[in-house]
Design a protein around this motif. Structure first.
Motif, PDB file in Angstrom:
ATOM      1  N   HIS A 186     -33.398  32.898  -3.114  1.00 31.13           N
ATOM      2  CA  HIS A 186     -32.704  33.653  -4.157  1.00 31.13           C
ATOM      3  C   HIS A 186     -31.213  33.682  -3.830  1.00 31.13           C
ATOM      4  O   HIS A 186     -30.835  34.016  -2.711  1.00 31.13           O
ATOM      5  N   VAL A 223     -36.246  36.581   3.460  1.00 30.64           N
ATOM      6  CA  VAL A 223     -37.317  35.645   3.101  1.00 30.64           C
ATOM      7  C   VAL A 223     -38.651  35.971   3.768  1.00 30.64           C
ATOM      8  O   VAL A 223     -39.704  35.524   3.309  1.00 30.64           O
ATOM      9  N   ASN A 272     -41.865  37.086   1.837  1.00 27.20           N
ATOM     10  CA  ASN A 272     -42.757  36.136   1.170  1.00 27.20           C
ATOM     11  C   ASN A 272     -43.538  35.443   2.285  1.00 27.20           C
ATOM     12  O   ASN A 272     -42.959  34.701   3.090  1.00 27.20           O
ATOM     13  N   TYR A 329     -38.106  39.010  -2.529  1.00 27.02           N
ATOM     14  CA  TYR A 329     -39.114  37.966  -2.279  1.00 27.02           C
ATOM     15  C   TYR A 329     -40.523  38.554  -2.322  1.00 27.02           C
ATOM     16  O   TYR A 329     -41.463  37.909  -2.798  1.00 27.02           O
ATOM     17  N   LYS A 355     -43.356  37.379  -5.033  1.00 30.71           N
ATOM     18  CA  LYS A 355     -44.614  36.829  -4.529  1.00 30.71           C
ATOM     19  C   LYS A 355     -45.820  37.644  -4.978  1.00 30.71           C
ATOM     20  O   LYS A 355     -46.863  37.089  -5.336  1.00 30.71           O
TER      21      LYS A 355
END
Length: 305
Positions: free
Chosen positions: A121, A132, A135, A202, A206
């Motif tokens: 992103h 991150v 996720n 994230y 997800k």
């Protein structure tokens, strides 16, 4: 200010150059790895097992966005066989140091570079969201990058590292399934996560949550009264039941948001504390990545369902 920053970086690199020039014998034959965040420290310990010695620069509750290298860190970095960091502007105050380390002959792994850029992103053109690890698929990719790096530097134990990675990969798959099933317990119109800073984008993408935050992706960004008032209006309009504080971020912004909602004749509870940029501890059963993400999920679901 920028001139002072460059001077500090220069001094740190000079100290590292002098330290790296000195002979550094391995007394136990194990790889010496230095990591930044508690999440990465846990990851490297999981993959490296008893074949590595891992030293984390940041302890529990430390905010990596604001962290600055200390004299002790310089010593740790100089003695490392490999340095592993998150990248993607996560360690914003140390990024320039890490980028220069290869010039001093140091082995460095930026795990953020292992990710497909299309999965990252970007808040602005050159400003990535570094969170991150929320996720589980992206975290597995970074685990693979760590496995590859350790295997390259310690070929005789590459089978051991890969075995640990395969085991961890299955654990991450089970974690993803656990989160998905728990999120389904929240009514669809209540699947909104409101936090102090924007660390859960994230996670929301997800696992199907709309994410709102007072601050941006870095805790170094300013909290404006306008942001709080706009978010308070959103909470009232959507009838959000709970908002969440974070372990590594001061509570005052979320408490101010709660008061702003109250001033509009509505109520919103603080649903609990989430771990965003740091793991927790053994006492709260949040001292590993998997335990931490599970604990976050339980707090979120129990407050919103």
């Amino acid at each position: 200010m920028e001139r002072l920053k460059k001077l500090m970086v220069g001094l740190i690199l000079l100290c590292l150059f002098i330290s790296c020039s000195q002979k550094n014998n391995k007394s136990d034959g194990k790889l010496k790895v230095v990591t930044t965040t508690t999440m990465l420290t846990d990851l490297v310990k999981t993959i490296g097992g008893d074949k590595v010695v891992v030293t984390g620069l940041m302890g529990e509750g430390i905010d990596p966005h604001l962290y600055r290298a200390s004299a002790g860190d310089v010593d740790k970095l100089s003695k490392a066989d490999v340095i592993i960091y998150g990248g993607l502007h996560l360690e914003g105050k140390m990024a320039e140091i890490f980028e220069k380390l290869p010039e001093l002959g140091k082995q460095v792994l930026n795990v953020g570079e292992s990710l497909d850029k299309s999965k990252i992103h970007f808040i602005q053109e050159n400003t990535p969201d570094p969170h991150v690890w929320f996720n589980t698929d992206l975290w597995e990719t970074e685990a693979k990058a760590v496995t590859k790096k350790l295997s390259e530097m310690d070929v005789k134990n590459s089978g051991y590292y890969n075995q640990n990675y395969e085991k961890y990969k299955k654990e991450l798959e089970r974690l993803g399934e656990y989160i998905t099933n728990r999120i389904k317990e929240i009514p669809k119109n209540s699947r909104v996560l409101v936090t102090a800073h924007d660390a859960f984008g994230y996670y929301g993408e997800k696992f199907g949550l709309e994410v709102k935050a007072i601050q941006g992706v870095s805790t170094d960004s300013e909290t404006g009264t306008k942001n709080i008032l706009e978010l308070a209006n959103f909470i009232v309009q959507r009838n959000i039941k709970a908002i969440f504080v974070e372990s590594s971020v001061p509570k005052k912004s979320i408490e101010a948001l709660q008061e702003a909602v109250k001033s509009k004749g509505s109520e919103v509870k603080i649903g609990g504390e989430l771990y965003s940029d740091s793991l927790g501890d053994k006492e709260h059963n949040t001292d590993t990545y998997i335990k931490m993400v599970k604990a976050n999920t339980d707090v979120i679901v129990d407050a919103l369902k």
